[in-house]
Design an enzyme around this catalytic site. Sequence first.
Site, mmCIF file in Angstrom:
data_model
loop_
_atom_site.group_PDB
_atom_site.id
_atom_site.type_symbol
_atom_site.label_atom_id
_atom_site.label_comp_id
_atom_site.label_asym_id
_atom_site.label_seq_id
_atom_site.Cartn_x
_atom_site.Cartn_y
_atom_site.Cartn_z
ATOM 1 N N ARG A 133 2.343 -6.845 -4.310
ATOM 2 C CA ARG A 133 2.516 -6.848 -2.975
ATOM 3 C C ARG A 133 3.202 -5.773 -3.044
ATOM 4 O O ARG A 133 3.810 -5.163 -1.451
ATOM 5 C CB ARG A 133 4.539 -7.729 -2.963
ATOM 6 C CG ARG A 133 4.320 -9.395 -3.980
ATOM 7 C CD ARG A 133 3.303 -9.790 -1.992
ATOM 8 N NE ARG A 133 2.420 -10.962 -2.806
ATOM 9 C CZ ARG A 133 1.826 -12.170 -3.806
ATOM 10 N NH1 ARG A 133 1.011 -10.503 -3.890
ATOM 11 N NH2 ARG A 133 1.649 -13.377 -3.270
ATOM 12 N N GLU A 155 0.049 -4.213 -0.553
ATOM 13 C CA GLU A 155 0.493 -4.393 0.121
ATOM 14 C C GLU A 155 1.062 -3.206 1.061
ATOM 15 O O GLU A 155 0.597 -3.560 1.976
ATOM 16 C CB GLU A 155 0.552 -6.272 -0.048
ATOM 17 C CG GLU A 155 0.110 -6.909 1.675
ATOM 18 C CD GLU A 155 0.172 -7.729 1.439
ATOM 19 O OE1 GLU A 155 -0.242 -8.614 0.520
ATOM 20 O OE2 GLU A 155 1.185 -8.171 1.570
ATOM 21 N N SER A 165 7.789 13.537 -1.613
ATOM 22 C CA SER A 165 7.028 14.487 -2.656
ATOM 23 C C SER A 165 7.365 12.805 -3.903
ATOM 24 O O SER A 165 8.025 11.568 -4.129
ATOM 25 C CB SER A 165 8.160 15.288 -3.429
ATOM 26 O OG SER A 165 7.609 15.419 -5.179
#
Lengths: 146, 146, 146, 146, 146, 146, 146, 146, 146, 146
Positions: free
Chosen positions: D87, D90, D113
């Site tokens: 997830r 995604e 960063s």
Amino acid sequence: MTKEDVTMMILSAKKQAGITWEEIADKIGMSPVWTHSACMGMNAMPADKAAALVTALSLPQEAAGVLAESPTKVWEQTVPTDPCIYRLYEIVGVYGPTIKALIHEKFGDGIMSAIDFDMSVTRVPNPKGDRVKIEMSGKYLGYNSW
Amino acid sequence: MTKEDVTMMILSAKKQAGITWEEIADKIGMSPVWTHSACMGMNAMPADKAAALVTALSLPQEAAGVLAESPTKVWEQTVPTDPCIYRLYEIVGVYGPTIKALIHEKFGDGIMSAIDFDMSVTRVPNPKGDRVKIEMSGKYLGYNSW
Amino acid sequence: MTKEDVTMMILSAKKQAGITWEEIADKIGMSPVWTHSACMGMNAMPADKAAALVTALSLPQEAAGVLAESPTKVWEQTVPTDPCIYRLYEIVGVYGPTIKALIHEKFGDGIMSAIDFDMSVTRVPNPKGDRVKIEMSGKYLGYNSW
Amino acid sequence: MTKEDVTMMILSAKKQAGITWEEIADKIGMSPVWTHSACMGMNAMPADKAAALVTALSLPQEAAGVLAESPTKVWEQTVPTDPCIYRLYEIVGVYGPTIKALIHEKFGDGIMSAIDFDMSVTRVPNPKGDRVKIEMSGKYLGYNSW
Amino acid sequence: MTKEDVTMMILSAKKQAGITWEEIADKIGMSPVWTHSACMGMNAMPADKAAALVTALSLPQEAAGVLAESPTKVWEQTVPTDPCIYRLYEIVGVYGPTIKALIHEKFGDGIMSAIDFDMSVTRVPNPKGDRVKIEMSGKYLGYNSW
Amino acid sequence: MTKEDVTMMILSAKKQAGITWEEIADKIGMSPVWTHSACMGMNAMPADKAAALVTALSLPQEAAGVLAESPTKVWEQTVPTDPCIYRLYEIVGVYGPTIKALIHEKFGDGIMSAIDFDMSVTRVPNPKGDRVKIEMSGKYLGYNSW
Amino acid sequence: MTKEDVTMMILSAKKQAGITWEEIADKIGMSPVWTHSACMGMNAMPADKAAALVTALSLPQEAAGVLAESPTKVWEQTVPTDPCIYRLYEIVGVYGPTIKALIHEKFGDGIMSAIDFDMSVTRVPNPKGDRVKIEMSGKYLGYNSW
Amino acid sequence: MTKEDVTMMILSAKKQAGITWEEIADKIGMSPVWTHSACMGMNAMPADKAAALVTALSLPQEAAGVLAESPTKVWEQTVPTDPCIYRLYEIVGVYGPTIKALIHEKFGDGIMSAIDFDMSVTRVPNPKGDRVKIEMSGKYLGYNSW
Amino acid sequence: MTKEDVTMMILSAKKQAGITWEEIADKIGMSPVWTHSACMGMNAMPADKAAALVTALSLPQEAAGVLAESPTKVWEQTVPTDPCIYRLYEIVGVYGPTIKALIHEKFGDGIMSAIDFDMSVTRVPNPKGDRVKIEMSGKYLGYNSW
Amino acid sequence: MTKEDVTMMILSAKKQAGITWEEIADKIGMSPVWTHSACMGMNAMPADKAAALVTALSLPQEAAGVLAESPTKVWEQTVPTDPCIYRLYEIVGVYGPTIKALIHEKFGDGIMSAIDFDMSVTRVPNPKGDRVKIEMSGKYLGYNSW
């Protein structure tokens, strides 16, 4: 005229007519899953169903022949990125070995056919949030020994 | 003791007892799909179910704790080679966009959850050859807008 | 008219108007993250928000319908090359197992939803150099047992 | 003695002591995210923190040196299969370009960063279902021109 | 007008003018490496440098804005096939762990930034055959602990 | 006795002696980059240097022969995940075409050799934060025509 | 005018003239392998050879400049599918370690250059069926130590 | 006893005897390329050659049978990383289409066999630096039409 | 005019004429497998067969020359997704080692040529459902030793 | 005892008995292709055939049960490197679309089953060199419409 061309015509006709896939499926007397799949060029239509669709959506006659051709089924993403389709891929990854074990237990050494196959997608009301129900059924094919 | 160790113990106990996954599932009052998946280390067992399994198959007590741990779900083949599992992958490739379209038509923009999810595998007698029936149901989750 | 077409129109209108994503988001009463994402065709807009955007940027009426369609979410680089996006991928690689462990510790066996989900990106002043702050929140979904 | 060895010792000591990552983090005065990550061998511990951990969990002295070594950060799955981690992947795929656009809008051409970086994971009570909240902050680094 | 369009204009103007990248860099008071990179659309130009380039090569005014936009850095070959670029990839494969070990030895746990970064390419005369000298320098970034 | 075995011996001897790669390199009169690389099994040592190293670190005599063997250079990650090494990969992706263009401009059609090659890594003090400086030099090799 | 354009012109002129690659090579006083490769855009032509080719095939003058440019060598199939080219790839897979071992035995630790390199392809009559003979020669490059 | 076992025995016997691959090849009256390849387990030895090798290197009798077995030819790196072998891969990438074109010109539509095939590697003295010469010859096989 | 152009012409002429591949093959006195393959641009036609096809389907004369050219055989999906072609890939995965073992048992160390090769596809009536029969025959090629 | 263990026992017993796969197949009254495949663990044996094999080769009784288990069919190389197996893969790449077209022409939209499937490998004497003949037959499965 290619299958892609016919798909574009269908999508455009559907939008203009303001109808759903279920309604299109009803018009040709087939299920919504199969109808959508054939319209996307992932299944071949029997000649009478192709003719019925061409009439229902006022497509050019040539489209009927194209809808009846055997498609070459291609998907380009080995792992699908769209979240709705990925969840199905994930289910195969997580539960694939389980489905395999239960098929072997209930039938013997073999598989569920993905060719002699049908499927439905339905909405199941549920007070905790409605559920998507997917039912698939395929002929059991046992391995040959010879 | 790892989840792999416990899986091996279960497979060995199952073989010795000569029982099926359905019978094991019955003993702990759960479905065969979920039971097999948890025994394979792809799902975590609630403490009482883990205890019931340990008793039913005479596993060492420590196994109950391991069965209850959250698993890391890993599958190594991006595209599965086993024909029985590949057919499921093929179904996702061929019918994935169709399932997506019908979910959007019936529910709106969202997905079928693969977490709040259940599944069954059954044998359906059929004179032309028995069929494998797979039913899956997952909660519909609509995309947020914020 | 496709989602790509509408994205191009939005980018062009934004450039001409000389406004920021934050200002566009303000005009339609939504957050900048969601607004940008929907403008890129990665989220579907509710009808009223689509209408508001079309008005705000003087887009053609047809664009509202397109903005409201369910998108197919595709990204082509399995590992993103752009350094700004790669750093996020790197964070998932390095801290993914940690996030998983803490979710399991705080909630149980489950996941953070990426569907019932929201996010913000803010600038945090800092004497040693300002910092980018990303906050994401998703509904906890616990695994089913059945 | 390798970082993997020390990770195993920590997991075993944690299990035996029946404590959480949050409690371990408290004992050494650091955050749970960083503590878990360093214990997994994905971050190097400053000497005093390594010593504190060794004391807190009664690990052998040699472990402190190993915890302080610079790790080689390796993840083996280009696309993670575990649903909880996927997830997050995604989210990078769907929202990566959006985060990039907003960083450019708020800061200029540069990145957040992933080195001068920190993160927290918290549980946010919510009547519709509690939510996972992940907050990450990294120093903005602007591209050089020379 | 996209970054690709501007790159094509620059290449064409450069060919017609018969000048080198070093001469173009001189005209805008920047280094040849950075100048070429920004002309290829892999770096954003500060507004004054973009204006100087547009003047120097008689490009259309709109190009200045495009040169100043934040680029999305994409390379399509995971492993580059061109022998000149592959040799650099090979150097990273062979000497990457060595550079990492020496950075850790000289600085502590951290990295050389690829953002706060500069580079030069020079020709070093040598009786056994001239040598290519590449010098790169990036800010050391130490890992945070929190 | 393999190159991996010798690498393990060297790392262990180095740890026990509490010396740096720079000190080891000094002892055999070579550069730190080359010394580390040869100790990792990525370069072959001339017989006298191998003998010097064996003496300096009190390794078994057989190790000298192993250090002098031609290595097979293998790296397993096509795209390195470790952030310190990935940044180098990113530099090749972003600046590779630029280095190629400048080599062609300064030398003609050819490459920088990665075989007749040397490199150094140094720390450059800088009030805004010290910098890592990497210098590499390789013989220019022009393409043959025949 | 790109290298691809010039390749198309050459192929067309060759077809019309009904001549072979050997005859084209003869006209410019170079070998057939190098001539074909440069015509395909995989090698740069020295100015005089480019001029000779342009004259021999009556190409437009601008083509000479394009033929002399340094090419970017790209091949798109990591593993070539064409059977004629695949057999060469297979030879590298099967005999690569052997060639490496014999180079090390005959020369020391180093490689055969693919830059300072030449090759010929000839037909060798043989009563059991004629044979293809490929001869390649590249300068030996020994690894540096420094 | 596997082919890997026999390879290890051969390498060990070769080291102890202090002989080269050329000397081993001489002892069994075969070429160095084929001999090394068969010793590595990439080719099957005729029974008499296997017997000769076993005698020459004082291997156990069982090794002769193993050397005569048909090998399964496996290479694990699709793109080889070792620089000496990569250069060969690069030659296939750059010159593969050229070799194909010249085979078609000289023979017709077909390939050079990699089965009915032989190869040599020799050192060619050259004042500008000695050269590696690789000669390969394979039977021409024309495509069938039927 | 490319091979792709000629394939399009053939498909169009075939559709208009309403004939099958078997009928086309009959007209030129060749087998259906080879005829289809050559029409798809995967095999080169001897001049007389190309001429016969051009006449039979009333194609332009230039097409004959194109049909006779040596093709570059390219397939883009490493693992084919079309179910009809995937089943063949699966057969290679499952039975490839078996075919190899039986070739070695019946012939010695070698392969079945895919160049000196022919194939037929026939329909075999069967009361339980007709069967597809594929027969392939290729010349045995034994490995050389030299 | 796993399928791998039983495969090792069979290979060892076969070697000691000095018999061929054809002879083993004869002993159990099955075909050589199926017998080899089942011995390799790629097919499940019916109980009586497993018992016959155990007797014929004097394997331990437990092996019969293992031979009868449903296998998980795994191949690790997406593209096989062994030349004998690669040629089969190449045939699928070159002739796959042709086989598909002829199946569609002779049967309709469907596939050749790889489950209800059998195959033979035979040696066909031929004065120009003996040929390998592979015959495969699978049940035609037509796509469902529903």
